[in-house]
Design a protein around this motif. Structure first.
Motif, PDB file in Angstrom:
ATOM      1  N   GLU A  24       0.822  -1.230   0.000  1.00 49.80           N
ATOM      2  CA  GLU A  24       0.000   0.000   0.000  1.00 49.80           C
ATOM      3  C   GLU A  24       0.845   1.264   0.000  1.00 49.80           C
ATOM      4  OE1 GLU A  24      -2.467   0.608   3.431  1.00 49.80           O
ATOM      5  OE2 GLU A  24      -0.869   0.149   4.843  1.00 49.80           O
ATOM      6  N   TYR A  41      -1.978  19.916  -4.585  1.00 48.54           N
ATOM      7  CA  TYR A  41      -3.209  19.243  -4.145  1.00 48.54           C
ATOM      8  C   TYR A  41      -3.941  20.121  -3.131  1.00 48.54           C
ATOM      9  CZ  TYR A  41      -6.224  15.963  -1.662  1.00 48.54           C
ATOM     10  OH  TYR A  41      -7.303  15.360  -1.067  1.00 48.54           O
ATOM     11  N   GLY A  74      -5.652   8.138   6.011  1.00 50.57           N
ATOM     12  CA  GLY A  74      -5.441   8.809   4.725  1.00 50.57           C
ATOM     13  C   GLY A  74      -5.613  10.302   4.932  1.00 50.57           C
ATOM     14  N   ASP A  95      -1.048   8.294   7.126  1.00 49.19           N
ATOM     15  CA  ASP A  95      -1.003   8.395   5.658  1.00 49.19           C
ATOM     16  C   ASP A  95       0.251   7.680   5.147  1.00 49.19           C
ATOM     17  OD1 ASP A  95      -2.636  10.526   3.616  1.00 49.19           O
ATOM     18  OD2 ASP A  95      -0.815   9.597   2.831  1.00 49.19           O
TER      19      ASP A  95
HETATM   20  C1  LIG Z   1      -7.335  12.132  -2.318  1.00 50.68           C
HETATM   21  S1  LIG Z   1      -6.214  12.144  -0.969  1.00 50.68           S
HETATM   22  C2  LIG Z   1      -7.298  12.572   0.378  1.00 50.68           C
HETATM   23  C3  LIG Z   1      -6.553  13.200   1.512  1.00 50.68           C
HETATM   24  C4  LIG Z   1      -7.424  13.776   2.639  1.00 50.68           C
HETATM   25  N1  LIG Z   1      -8.171  12.745   3.330  1.00 50.68           N
HETATM   26  C5  LIG Z   1      -8.355  14.864   2.164  1.00 50.68           C
HETATM   27  O1  LIG Z   1      -9.540  14.829   2.535  1.00 50.68           O
HETATM   28  O2  LIG Z   1      -7.907  15.765   1.450  1.00 50.68           O
HETATM   29  C6  LIG Z   1      -5.923  10.414  -0.686  1.00 50.68           C
HETATM   30  C7  LIG Z   1      -4.927  10.167   0.427  1.00 50.68           C
HETATM   31  O3  LIG Z   1      -4.919   8.763   0.741  1.00 50.68           O
HETATM   32  C8  LIG Z   1      -3.591   8.376   0.983  1.00 50.68           C
HETATM   33  N2  LIG Z   1      -3.513   6.914   0.818  1.00 50.68           N
HETATM   34  C9  LIG Z   1      -3.274   6.198  -0.290  1.00 50.68           C
HETATM   35  N3  LIG Z   1      -3.277   4.881  -0.015  1.00 50.68           N
HETATM   36  C10 LIG Z   1      -3.552   4.757   1.310  1.00 50.68           C
HETATM   37  C11 LIG Z   1      -3.675   3.647   2.205  1.00 50.68           C
HETATM   38  N4  LIG Z   1      -3.539   2.395   1.785  1.00 50.68           N
HETATM   39  N5  LIG Z   1      -3.947   3.889   3.498  1.00 50.68           N
HETATM   40  C12 LIG Z   1      -4.109   5.173   3.943  1.00 50.68           C
HETATM   41  N6  LIG Z   1      -3.984   6.255   3.153  1.00 50.68           N
HETATM   42  C13 LIG Z   1      -3.705   6.058   1.856  1.00 50.68           C
HETATM   43  C14 LIG Z   1      -2.783   9.205  -0.018  1.00 50.68           C
HETATM   44  O4  LIG Z   1      -1.431   9.264   0.307  1.00 50.68           O
HETATM   45  C15 LIG Z   1      -3.488  10.533   0.069  1.00 50.68           C
HETATM   46  O5  LIG Z   1      -2.957  11.347   1.080  1.00 50.68           O
END
Ligand SMILES: C[S@@+](CC[C@H](N)C(=O)[O-])C[C@H]1O[C@@H](n2cnc3c(N)ncnc32)[C@H](O)[C@@H]1O
Length: 248
Positions: A24, A41, A74, A95
């Motif tokens: 992941e 972002y 995340g 994250d």
């Molecule tokens: C679209 S962003 C959303 C970030 C935040 N939650 C927001 O509302 O802006 C997706 C996030 O999920 C994280 N992510 C990706 N794979 C993940 C995993 N397996 N477990 C937890 N987080 C993860 C990414 O690094 C990224 O920071």
């Protein structure tokens, strides 16, 4: 601006992970590993989201107060973490992207928040070593895992919560009524282009093509099989799905 000498409070648990486990930590779809992407972002999302208003609504729905502990799975740049930390006793910002966590920390440090643990791990690797949490919030993150691994991640999430703990999940989820899915997806990309510009629309195309958003009936089944009781499931325009659940 970013400080790479900075170390998060915890890293993923590297021990006892079988070789067949999904990695992941690798970037899937939109890449959030670099400083520039992460800053971009945050700038882009602050234009079309109201972090404070959305977080306050979640805090209210989950009944969080100054005694509550919450895991933000995340956490990204802290869209929820920053506001949750103002209201709650403790926030665990988890994250897989160190760059995301670092910007989250910079923003929270700037306003003097010291009740946050920054954890470099994810749904599959985060070990919640503290007492079970009152709630978990996960916004737009679960779709980074394929469905098989979503269930593994959700089951682990349920185990991190105290009895009756709550789970707020927001993600992009596709409708099971899949007639004219091509037309629906084209309309989605078009409306994002019109409302938020070509940059976000480009990310939406990557999302559809390379990330793992699933169907509504799959997501509901996964939540239930992970042990959650779905209190409410709301589907709104733009394939946005919001689930409020209670734990085991
Ligand atoms: C679209 S962003 C959303 C970030 C935040 N939650 C927001 O509302 O802006 C997706 C996030 O999920 C994280 N992510 C990706 N794979 C993940 C995993 N397996 N477990 C937890 N987080 C993860 C990414 O690094 C990224 O920071």
């Amino acid at each position: 601006m970013m400080n790479y000498a900075w170390k998060p409070d915890s890293h993923k648990n590297m021990f006892n992970i079988p070789e067949w486990t999904y990695d992941e930590m690798k970037q899937t779809g939109v890449d959030y590993s670099g400083i520039e992407q992460v800053q971009r972002y945050d700038d882009m999302h602050q234009k079309f989201r109201d972090y404070e208003k959305n977080s306050d609504a979640i805090i209210k729905i989950l009944d969080l107060d100054s005694n509550s502990t919450v895991i933000d799975m995340g956490a990204g740049t802290g869209a929820f973490t920053l506001y949750a930390a103002k209201h709650c006793k403790k926030v665990y910002a988890v994250d897989i992207s160190l760059a995301m966590l670092n910007l989250c920390r910079i923003k929270c440090d700037r306003i003097g928040l010291s009740n946050i643990s920054y954890c470099h791990s994810g749904f599959l690797t985060y070990d919640h070593e503290a007492d079970p949490a009152d709630a978990m919030v996960s916004i737009a993150s679960l779709h980074h895992l394929p469905d098989f691994w979503k269930l593994v991640g959700l089951t682990r999430a349920a185990e991190m919560l105290k009895a009756g703990g709550r789970f707020f999940l927001f993600d992009i989820v596709f409708p099971s009524a899949a007639d004219d899915m091509e037309g629906k997806l084209n309309a989605w990309v078009r409306s994002i282009t019109e409302q938020s510009g070509p940059e976000l629309a480009a990310e939406a195309k990557i999302h559809i093509r390379e990330e793992y958003s699933t169907y509504d009936w799959v997501m509901e089944g996964l939540l239930e099989r992970a042990g959650f009781k779905i209190e409410s499931a709301e589907y709104s325009e733009g394939f946005q799905a919001t689930y409020v659940c209670s734990g085991r």
